[in-house]
Structure formats: structure tokens, C-alpha cells
Motif scaffolding. Sequence first.
Motif, PDB file in Angstrom:
ATOM      1  N   UNK A  77     -37.311 -26.173  11.656  1.00 35.80           N
ATOM      2  CA  UNK A  77     -36.617 -25.064  11.029  1.00 35.80           C
ATOM      3  C   UNK A  77     -35.958 -25.494   9.736  1.00 35.80           C
ATOM      4  N   UNK A  78     -35.626 -24.522   8.906  1.00 40.32           N
ATOM      5  CA  UNK A  78     -34.835 -24.775   7.704  1.00 40.32           C
ATOM      6  C   UNK A  78     -33.578 -23.919   7.804  1.00 40.32           C
ATOM      7  N   UNK A  79     -32.529 -24.344   7.138  1.00 38.48           N
ATOM      8  CA  UNK A  79     -31.264 -23.623   7.173  1.00 38.48           C
ATOM      9  C   UNK A  79     -31.314 -22.496   6.147  1.00 38.48           C
ATOM     10  N   UNK A  80     -31.389 -21.282   6.623  1.00 34.92           N
ATOM     11  CA  UNK A  80     -31.562 -20.132   5.745  1.00 34.92           C
ATOM     12  C   UNK A  80     -30.266 -19.837   4.997  1.00 34.92           C
ATOM     13  N   UNK A  81     -30.337 -19.922   3.680  1.00 33.83           N
ATOM     14  CA  UNK A  81     -29.179 -19.667   2.845  1.00 33.83           C
ATOM     15  C   UNK A  81     -28.943 -20.750   1.812  1.00 33.83           C
ATOM     16  N   UNK A  82     -29.558 -21.924   2.020  1.00 34.73           N
ATOM     17  CA  UNK A  82     -29.412 -23.003   1.039  1.00 34.73           C
ATOM     18  C   UNK A  82     -30.290 -22.752  -0.180  1.00 34.73           C
ATOM     19  N   UNK A  83     -31.563 -22.501   0.073  1.00 35.32           N
ATOM     20  CA  UNK A  83     -32.534 -22.268  -0.999  1.00 35.32           C
ATOM     21  C   UNK A  83     -33.282 -20.974  -0.710  1.00 35.32           C
ATOM     22  N   UNK A  84     -34.173 -20.593  -1.578  1.00 36.92           N
ATOM     23  CA  UNK A  84     -34.976 -19.382  -1.391  1.00 36.92           C
ATOM     24  C   UNK A  84     -35.683 -19.461  -0.035  1.00 36.92           C
ATOM     25  N   UNK A 127     -29.073 -15.115  -0.174  1.00 41.66           N
ATOM     26  CA  UNK A 127     -28.885 -14.223   0.965  1.00 41.66           C
ATOM     27  C   UNK A 127     -30.192 -14.068   1.735  1.00 41.66           C
ATOM     28  N   UNK A 128     -30.099 -14.106   3.045  1.00 37.45           N
ATOM     29  CA  UNK A 128     -31.226 -13.807   3.923  1.00 37.45           C
ATOM     30  C   UNK A 128     -30.791 -12.665   4.823  1.00 37.45           C
ATOM     31  N   UNK A 129     -31.282 -11.474   4.550  1.00 38.20           N
ATOM     32  CA  UNK A 129     -30.861 -10.288   5.296  1.00 38.20           C
ATOM     33  C   UNK A 129     -31.575 -10.222   6.641  1.00 38.20           C
ATOM     34  N   UNK A 130     -31.135  -9.314   7.479  1.00 38.88           N
ATOM     35  CA  UNK A 130     -31.816  -9.119   8.760  1.00 38.88           C
ATOM     36  C   UNK A 130     -33.247  -8.625   8.542  1.00 38.88           C
ATOM     37  N   UNK A 131     -33.439  -7.812   7.533  1.00 34.69           N
ATOM     38  CA  UNK A 131     -34.784  -7.340   7.205  1.00 34.69           C
ATOM     39  C   UNK A 131     -35.676  -8.519   6.797  1.00 34.69           C
ATOM     40  N   UNK A 132     -35.110  -9.440   6.008  1.00 36.05           N
ATOM     41  CA  UNK A 132     -35.853 -10.636   5.626  1.00 36.05           C
ATOM     42  C   UNK A 132     -36.244 -11.447   6.864  1.00 36.05           C
TER      43      UNK A 132
END
Length: 370
Positions: free
Chosen positions: A222-229, A272-277
Motif C-alpha cells: 500500500x501507499x499512504x494516500x495524501x503524500x503524493x498524487x 486530497x484523496x476523496x471518498x469518490x477517489x
Amino acid sequence: MSFYNEIQKYNWEEVKDQIYSKTTDDVKRALQKEKIDLHDFQALISPAGTEYLEIMAQKSMHLTQKRFGKCIQMYIPLYISNSCTNTCVYCGFNCKNEFERKILNRSDLIDEAKEIKKLGFEHILLVSGEDQKRCGSAYISEMMDTIKDDFSLISLEAQPLEVDEYEKLTHKGLHTVYIYQETYNESNYKKYHPAGKKSNFQFRLETPDRLGQAGVHKVGLGCLLGLEDWRVDSFFTALHLQYLEKTYWKSKYSISFPRLRPHTGGFQPNYETSQKDLVQLITAYRLFNHHVEISLSTRESEQFRDNMLKLGATSFSAGSKTNPGGYSNKEESLEQFSINDDRSPAEIAEMIQSKGYEVVWKDWDNFMQL
């Protein structure tokens, strides 16, 4: 040869351009295929793919039920230490945060395990801050020995170890290891990990290679969503998954989607990583890999987890505490991050069953006891 060599063939900005240049025709072609490749995956996670979320969700639901049935595996994290020597800017365990650290001893762990057993769990995930000296493989081995008779499956999320250390733990009954790269952007990696062993991008990136070489049964990525695109990082996670499945085909794999949550230190996400994303990402992974296990943790909200139950997820955490000693409530200790879904395991199990799914508390017997 390792994944570090493989990733050198790719340029972050070029991959980003590829993803953002995908068209609706590329998405349609991908959705018509029974098995998609990495180029199709780029299309599904691209901005153009957002128009096709309903179709992706339906296909993801069908593929998940075909492979896994209507079953959701339950697990719970048990934090054994918040001691850490790293300075990750996004983490509450950052060694610069001035809080008293807690390392569980055998007695503490037994108390925690008793409380977790009352909740019905048979699968346990041991989680530790990265402190090689105080919480290295010898300490992890001791903690495993303490609870191995109480749980049918033991997983681990801790600092990267060497091949021989993983081999020894596997022989003791370790089943799964989760290791998140956080970001695959090598140019910016040091910015988020300025000091400590975790600042070594290559050593961390090659951890799944060492896990495969050690014969670990399952590896979590996994990657930590929010650091990079999130789109670019997720492409590299998919690339990593594909490489590992081809190279270490005896192991199984899972994907997690940790989104940055509030913690001590107050780091704010760069992207930002939205719920839709996240819906787009999870369903794209299922279309890319029909067999990979997909986990959703209590980082996500009640409503979101409820809605994602049918759309690709295969395992849920419940009742999670992210601080050592959190279940037996002996004393307050530094938590890694704040949870978002605080329902009890019984409440989540009831929700799962209400949607026509089966709750799996145990699907693996401890092979060391057979």
C-alpha cells in the motif's frame, strides 16, 4: 535483481502524464476486457475514469463475489509499541513528538489479548513503531510466543527486517507481513522521512523482495494516500504487485488504502484523496487483479465502509485501538492516528450480516499447532 531495479525504468512525471492523458475511449476499451494490463489500469484511475464509476463498481462487485464469495474477514490491530527512531512527518509515532513511549511486556500483552479474545477475534495483527534496538525481531518473536496459542493467525506490521529474521519468524508461525512504501516518489521520499532507518528508500522498497525470499505466506502492500498524487502512487503500487506475483508466486498478496488521518503533530495532506477517489481506486484494483485481497481499516467512516462492503473489500478491521495498551485501558499512551469508524466489532459484524454477507472470524488454523 529487485523491485528497486524495476522501478528505475520508470519516470514519475512521465507516468503522471500517461495517466492524465487517458481518454474516455481508453476507459471504455479497458472495461470491455476480461483481464486488463497496467495501461488499462492507468485509464481506470485517470480523471477520465471518474465518469464510469458505476460500471466499475458493478464489475468489481461481480469479480469479488466470484473469487471470494460473500465473505468478509475480520481482523484487529494490537499495538505492542509506540517507540520509534524515525522522524516521519505524517506519523504520531515520530520520535520528535515529546510523549512517554510504551513498549508492552509479556504481562501487558496477555492482558491485551484477553480483551481482544472477548470480542471474538481469531486473527491478530501485531503493530509496532520502528525501533530496531528495543523492538527488533527478538522482541517480536517474544511477543509472538506469548500469544501464539490464543490466535489462529498472526500478522505483523513493523520495521523492515532482513531475510533471515523473517525466516525465523515465519517458522514460529508468522503468516502475513504488511509493509507500506508510503510513497514511490523517490525524489520526494526523503522529505517525508528525513531521518531514521526508514529514510532509506531502497531498503524499504526491497522489503517485499526479502519477504518473498523468506517464504512469507502473504504480503500486504500500500501507499499512504495524501503524500503524493494518489493516481501515480497507486500505479506504482500496482506495478509492485504485478512484479511480486510474477517473482514470488508462492506468496499471496493484499492491498490496503491508508488515508492520512489526524495525529499528534498535525501534518496536513499534500494531496486530497476523496471518498469518490477511493471508490475509483478500489474498484480499479479489483478489475486489475481478481485475486488480491483488499482491506478497509477503521481510518474510513462508517458510511463509506458500509457502502464499500459489496464493491471489492474482502477484510475489515473493527474496534481498533492505535495505542499500546488501548484494549485493556490500563493507561493512556501515544496513538499513531485517530480512527474514524468507532463501532464495536459486534456492531460491524451485524452490519455485514444485514447486507447478506458472512462474517469470517477464523479461516486459518495455526499450522504450527497441527
